[in-house]
Design an enzyme around this catalytic site. Sequence first.
Site, mmCIF file in Angstrom:
data_model
loop_
_atom_site.group_PDB
_atom_site.id
_atom_site.type_symbol
_atom_site.label_atom_id
_atom_site.label_comp_id
_atom_site.label_asym_id
_atom_site.label_seq_id
_atom_site.Cartn_x
_atom_site.Cartn_y
_atom_site.Cartn_z
ATOM 1 N N HIS A 1 10.670 -0.608 -11.454
ATOM 2 C CA HIS A 1 9.580 -0.112 -10.609
ATOM 3 C C HIS A 1 9.694 1.403 -10.416
ATOM 4 C CE1 HIS A 1 6.585 -0.515 -7.278
ATOM 5 N NE2 HIS A 1 7.204 0.573 -6.841
ATOM 6 N N GLU A 2 10.890 1.866 -10.073
ATOM 7 C CA GLU A 2 11.071 3.303 -9.822
ATOM 8 C C GLU A 2 10.960 4.112 -11.108
ATOM 9 O OE1 GLU A 2 10.870 4.129 -6.879
ATOM 10 O OE2 GLU A 2 11.298 2.192 -5.944
ATOM 11 N N HIS B 1 7.445 4.971 -11.946
ATOM 12 C CA HIS B 1 6.864 6.073 -11.178
ATOM 13 C C HIS B 1 7.015 7.419 -11.890
ATOM 14 C CE1 HIS B 1 5.254 4.329 -7.610
ATOM 15 N NE2 HIS B 1 6.394 3.754 -7.232
ATOM 16 N N GLU C 1 1.410 3.083 -6.724
ATOM 17 C CA GLU C 1 2.193 1.887 -6.394
ATOM 18 C C GLU C 1 1.676 0.669 -7.162
ATOM 19 O OE1 GLU C 1 4.982 1.534 -4.832
ATOM 20 O OE2 GLU C 1 5.043 3.668 -4.352
#
Length: 562
Positions: A486-487, A490, A509
């Site tokens: 997930h990170e 980004h 997000e």
Amino acid sequence: METQLDPMKDDLPLMANTSYMLVKHYVLDLDVDFKSKVIEGSIVLFFETGSQYKKTCSAGKESCQSQFDEASKMRASEPCHIPMINVTTCSSKTDYNDFADSGTEEEATSYENSNHGNNEQASGISSSKDCCDIENHGNKDFLLVLDCCDLSVLKVEEVDVAAVSGIEKFTRSVKLTGVSKTLENLRNQIVQELVTLPADRWKEQLYYFTHCSQAPGCGELLFSTGTWSLEIRKSGIQTPADFPHAIRIWYKTKPEGRSVTWTTDQSGRPCVYTMGSPINNRALFPCQEPPIALSTWQASVRAAAGFVVLMSGENSAEPVQLREGILSWYYYVSMPMPASTFTIAVGCWQEVKQQSFKQTAAIETNIVCSLPSSQTDFRWHEGICGHVEYPCRFQNPAARLQAVIPHRVFAPWCLMESCEECLLQLIPQCLSAAYATLGTHPFSRLDVLIVPSNFSSLGMASPHIIFLSQSVLPGGSHLCGTRLCHEIAHAWFGLAIGARDWTEEWLSEGFATFLEDIFWARAQQQLSHDEIKGQQELKALLRWRRLRDEVQNSEEELQVLR
């Protein structure tokens, strides 16, 4: 009375008048003092005249001045979004130093004696204070407004960039008229030439940013501070074009400042870090926070020996001993980013290493990922990027072949074993999976830090660094892996590509949440197609149930996007 805002509920006021003056580069020079819980030093800001003023000026100088004055009068007669009263004015107007010949070399202040500042993020959006300083001072002086909160500003001064040795190369194309404005125009023209250098000269640009930031001051500027802003003016200067384009702000943070948190790590040792505060970085350094304000930065940070300084920077900094017991760390970025993405963490972090893993990682870092033909369509074609000019990795053939970027893991001493067992093996798998899905990594390296237990999220991504909560470590490879994915996502959505409006951060997000499943499926090479599908369907069901419960138990006004 001044409006009191609740950062957890109200939009954060964006006060900076970026349409008239736009920061292009920050140079920070800071000392971290754990005894007083203060970060102190200075920040040098290099400006470019803003787009709105340039458009106004395109019709000619007289039209430019008249339209600017008219806009100033209109805005001065209107109430600002946040009324500024009880303003503490700290001013001292001094004469300019004699102009130093550009061929004469000035003694550069050493890093241990010079001081600069830094910058970070914004969550809400409201009206900017684009105005002249008419009501407060009864004249038409241009007023520069920066986003600022919980800082003690000590002094603001213009920087004499013309005193830097070798800077004359940036003055050859200068056309000056009028003796009285020669010095001011020369300095501003030097900064204009410097901030607009082409991307292939970024190393030269960084070199001159460094030396210009160490140049002497050439006159103090008037300033005042409010709850949410720092306002700066120079007596007699009426337009952004004539306002100093390089200024130095001496300041210190406050222990109660909300941009950083002073705490102890899981081993009981002191540390400080930017934890994604609702007010972003404006309590760490004066900055411009509207999304249009994209800038580069460099920072020298000094701390006591034994502390490690991690930061959102392209380079893996190595400490330099300045004097006994004091180390200096230097980072820089060449990709323009919002000030909100500036991240720092200072603590007694330990780098997590494993000899067998290091050998494996060295091989994987240079691996060329072999992709199915269906995924090689646009990825390997040289194209023209649509972003502002900078040394772009998407245009770098070597970067386009780098499946796993160089990475490090840091943690408090007591969590090193857990990180070694879990994180070290997962990071290259997740990075490779992201590359197989999206192609070139936007950033050249990655640090992963296990932050203190008071961190309120599972993770937070910033340029070149990811903060992870200790909570992901006991969850096994699945929880740790999905959060990592997930990170990492980004880096593309949220950092390389960001929302035009801070109230629309849910977009990044959404992309990251969608991509974490795809990345994690690729990273788990041992799973069959049916197992991956079942895993994703289960997560989708859990997310749907969580969303349904939130809707059923939330006020109606919280269920509507603005």
